[in-house]
Design a protein around this motif. Structure first.
Motif, PDB file in Angstrom:
ATOM      1  N   LEU A   1      34.142  42.634  34.534  1.00 42.57           N
ATOM      2  CA  LEU A   1      35.604  42.694  34.480  1.00 42.57           C
ATOM      3  C   LEU A   1      36.068  44.051  33.964  1.00 42.57           C
ATOM      4  O   LEU A   1      36.955  44.693  34.561  1.00 42.57           O
ATOM      5  CB  LEU A   1      36.125  41.576  33.573  1.00 42.57           C
ATOM      6  CG  LEU A   1      37.647  41.482  33.437  1.00 42.57           C
ATOM      7  CD1 LEU A   1      38.263  40.886  34.691  1.00 42.57           C
ATOM      8  CD2 LEU A   1      38.025  40.634  32.217  1.00 42.57           C
TER       9      LEU A   1
ATOM     10  N   VAL B   1      42.556  35.685  33.841  1.00 42.88           N
ATOM     11  CA  VAL B   1      41.232  36.257  33.557  1.00 42.88           C
ATOM     12  C   VAL B   1      40.203  35.154  33.359  1.00 42.88           C
ATOM     13  O   VAL B   1      39.081  35.240  33.875  1.00 42.88           O
ATOM     14  CB  VAL B   1      41.303  37.175  32.315  1.00 42.88           C
ATOM     15  CG1 VAL B   1      39.906  37.512  31.821  1.00 42.88           C
ATOM     16  CG2 VAL B   1      42.055  38.457  32.644  1.00 42.88           C
TER      17      VAL B   1
ATOM     18  N   CYS C   1      31.669  40.586  43.073  1.00 44.45           N
ATOM     19  CA  CYS C   1      32.700  40.095  42.161  1.00 44.45           C
ATOM     20  C   CYS C   1      34.080  40.641  42.536  1.00 44.45           C
ATOM     21  O   CYS C   1      35.087  39.930  42.465  1.00 44.45           O
ATOM     22  CB  CYS C   1      32.351  40.489  40.724  1.00 44.45           C
ATOM     23  SG  CYS C   1      30.954  39.569  40.032  1.00 44.45           S
TER      24      CYS C   1
ATOM     25  N   ALA D   1      29.680  38.682  32.947  1.00 39.81           N
ATOM     26  CA  ALA D   1      30.943  38.564  33.693  1.00 39.81           C
ATOM     27  C   ALA D   1      32.037  39.404  33.043  1.00 39.81           C
ATOM     28  O   ALA D   1      32.810  40.087  33.737  1.00 39.81           O
ATOM     29  CB  ALA D   1      31.364  37.097  33.757  1.00 39.81           C
ATOM     30  N   VAL D   2      32.100  39.373  31.726  1.00 39.02           N
ATOM     31  CA  VAL D   2      33.088  40.191  31.011  1.00 39.02           C
ATOM     32  C   VAL D   2      32.813  41.678  31.236  1.00 39.02           C
ATOM     33  O   VAL D   2      33.748  42.476  31.429  1.00 39.02           O
ATOM     34  CB  VAL D   2      33.083  39.854  29.503  1.00 39.02           C
ATOM     35  CG1 VAL D   2      33.962  40.841  28.728  1.00 39.02           C
ATOM     36  CG2 VAL D   2      33.562  38.427  29.272  1.00 39.02           C
TER      37      VAL D   2
ATOM     38  N   TRP E   1      32.902  33.501  38.342  1.00 41.35           N
ATOM     39  CA  TRP E   1      31.682  34.299  38.297  1.00 41.35           C
ATOM     40  C   TRP E   1      30.560  33.581  37.543  1.00 41.35           C
ATOM     41  O   TRP E   1      29.399  33.662  37.920  1.00 41.35           O
ATOM     42  CB  TRP E   1      31.968  35.651  37.637  1.00 41.35           C
ATOM     43  CG  TRP E   1      32.873  36.514  38.460  1.00 41.35           C
ATOM     44  CD1 TRP E   1      33.169  36.371  39.777  1.00 41.35           C
ATOM     45  CD2 TRP E   1      33.620  37.651  38.009  1.00 41.35           C
ATOM     46  NE1 TRP E   1      34.064  37.345  40.187  1.00 41.35           N
ATOM     47  CE2 TRP E   1      34.344  38.148  39.119  1.00 41.35           C
ATOM     48  CE3 TRP E   1      33.759  38.297  36.786  1.00 41.35           C
ATOM     49  CZ2 TRP E   1      35.174  39.258  39.038  1.00 41.35           C
ATOM     50  CZ3 TRP E   1      34.584  39.402  36.692  1.00 41.35           C
ATOM     51  CH2 TRP E   1      35.282  39.878  37.811  1.00 41.35           C
TER      52      TRP E   1
ATOM     53  N   LEU F   1      39.050  33.711  36.653  1.00 42.56           N
ATOM     54  CA  LEU F   1      38.169  34.634  37.371  1.00 42.56           C
ATOM     55  C   LEU F   1      36.772  34.637  36.758  1.00 42.56           C
ATOM     56  O   LEU F   1      35.763  34.588  37.473  1.00 42.56           O
ATOM     57  CB  LEU F   1      38.773  36.042  37.340  1.00 42.56           C
ATOM     58  CG  LEU F   1      38.050  37.125  38.145  1.00 42.56           C
ATOM     59  CD1 LEU F   1      38.008  36.765  39.619  1.00 42.56           C
ATOM     60  CD2 LEU F   1      38.734  38.474  37.952  1.00 42.56           C
ATOM     61  N   LEU F   2      36.710  34.670  35.439  1.00 40.04           N
ATOM     62  CA  LEU F   2      35.413  34.660  34.756  1.00 40.04           C
ATOM     63  C   LEU F   2      34.660  33.352  35.008  1.00 40.04           C
ATOM     64  O   LEU F   2      33.437  33.347  35.174  1.00 40.04           O
ATOM     65  CB  LEU F   2      35.614  34.874  33.253  1.00 40.04           C
ATOM     66  CG  LEU F   2      36.115  36.260  32.834  1.00 40.04           C
ATOM     67  CD1 LEU F   2      36.396  36.290  31.341  1.00 40.04           C
ATOM     68  CD2 LEU F   2      35.109  37.353  33.196  1.00 40.04           C
TER      69      LEU F   2
ATOM     70  N   LEU G   1      44.374  45.141  33.924  1.00 41.77           N
ATOM     71  CA  LEU G   1      44.432  44.067  32.934  1.00 41.77           C
ATOM     72  C   LEU G   1      45.786  44.133  32.235  1.00 41.77           C
ATOM     73  O   LEU G   1      46.224  45.199  31.819  1.00 41.77           O
ATOM     74  CB  LEU G   1      43.309  44.244  31.901  1.00 41.77           C
ATOM     75  CG  LEU G   1      41.883  44.140  32.466  1.00 41.77           C
ATOM     76  CD1 LEU G   1      40.867  44.394  31.352  1.00 41.77           C
ATOM     77  CD2 LEU G   1      41.645  42.786  33.107  1.00 41.77           C
TER      78      LEU G   1
END
Length: 329
Positions: free
Chosen positions: A313, A291, A276, A309-310, A298, A294-295, A324
């Motif tokens: 992150l 964000v 990731c 996924a979170v 994934w 990106l999520l 972030l």
């Protein structure tokens, strides 16, 4: 006067790029404010654990070493102990060292880590001498749990690049160590490049400042790149600026210093988190990444659950591998 004990592991302390211990000939900048801010929770009665958090190479070890020799800290704590924990620590050996340094007794022979923790905790509940234990470069929550203790007037300072290992308790304070500001960063780069804290007339000012900007206020980067350019010509500086801006290595020292430090942070991730992290290379350099986008990558391409996924992150953010930020202006 407090006694100050420094206990190092055999491994290289990557974060300790410039030592600020009085009497050391090396140069450091930007610590005064952080030291003053850290002393507030350390001297507070209700705080038992203080954690310093920052990216690898950000100066956590340097700050912790400087704190050891602060007059106010040495005046308040009768015993100040610095132990480098590292990524693969000998916990039983560290506990035995803590026994000697805290209790001023002969080395104990613990049967195992659990036995050492229990015995030391029992003794610390009866110990009343003000003690500051500095656990530097801690990587694992499991390791930290074995090295944390409660005791009357006993406090622990932790340094770590991973915020997720820090205890979430009312008696814990977290300090996010900021990177160097523009002027301090320039002074540090000049020190390692030219031997003094200003730009000499033989080098173009804007060129040096461009290199400094590419280092992003990271002390390790400023030290490594500055040292690599020591005694070099204007052409070498121009070449280095172009390579750094394109993410290329400028010397073997650069690779062994900065890249090794970054590699150790990435190597400690599990395989999924590593993949990731590599996905960040799909986005343009120097641009903020949405964000949600990106999520979605994934979730849709790596077939991950949204929650997982979170979690990835925040794991990357907790290790300072990503930052972030809000879209608010």
């Amino acid at each position: 006067m407090a006694s100050v004990d420094m206990v190092e592991s055999n491994e290289m302390v990557e974060d300790s790029v410039v030592s600020c211990i009085p009497g050391n000939s090396q140069f450091c900048v930007g610590l005064k404010r952080s030291i003053e801010e850290l002393k507030v929770p350390l001297l507070e009665r209700d705080v038992s654990v203080v954690a310093v958090h920052c990216i690898g190479g950000g100066g956590k070890t340097t700050l912790a070493r400087a704190l050891c020799n602060d007059p106010q800290i040495k005046g308040y704590f009768k015993n100040v102990i610095f132990i480098n924990v590292s990524q693969s620590p000998d916990l039983k050996g560290i506990l035995e060292t803590m026994w000697v340094k805290i209790l001023k007794r002969n080395k104990a022979k613990f049967q195992n880590i659990e036995d050492g923790h229990i015995q030391l905790q029992q003794q610390l509940l009866m110990q009343s001498e003000p003690t500051l234990m500095i656990l530097d470069d801690v990587w694992s929550k499991e390791d930290l749990d074995e090295l944390l203790f409660e005791g009357t007037r006993y406090k622990t300072l932790i340094t770590s690049r991973d915020s997720s290992i820090i205890p979430k308790t009312f008696s814990t304070e977290v300090y996010q160590l900021p990177l160097l500001g523009e002027q301090d960063a320039l002074s540090l780069l000049c020190f390692w490049s030219f031997g003094h804290t200003s730009i000499p007339s033989t080098i173009e000012v804007n060129l040096v400042k461009k290199v400094q900007e590419e280092c992003g206020g990271l002390p390790l980067a400023l030290k490594v790149i500055g040292s690599s350019l020591n005694g070099q010509t204007h052409v070498a500086w121009e070449r280095a600026k172009n390579k750094i801006s394109n993410g290329k290595i400028i010397s073997s020292y650069h690779e062994e210093g900065i890249l090794k430090c970054l590699k150790s942070s990435i190597d400690s991730l599990d395989d999924v988190a590593k993949e990731c992290f590599l996905d960040l290379g799909l986005f343009p350099k120097g641009k903020k990444i949405c964000v949600e986008a990106l999520l979605q990558i994934w979730v849709n391409f790596r077939k991950m659950e949204w929650k997982d996924a979170v979690d990835i992150l925040f794991k990357l953010a907790g290790r300072n591998l990503i930052n972030l930020s809000s879209n608010q202006r």
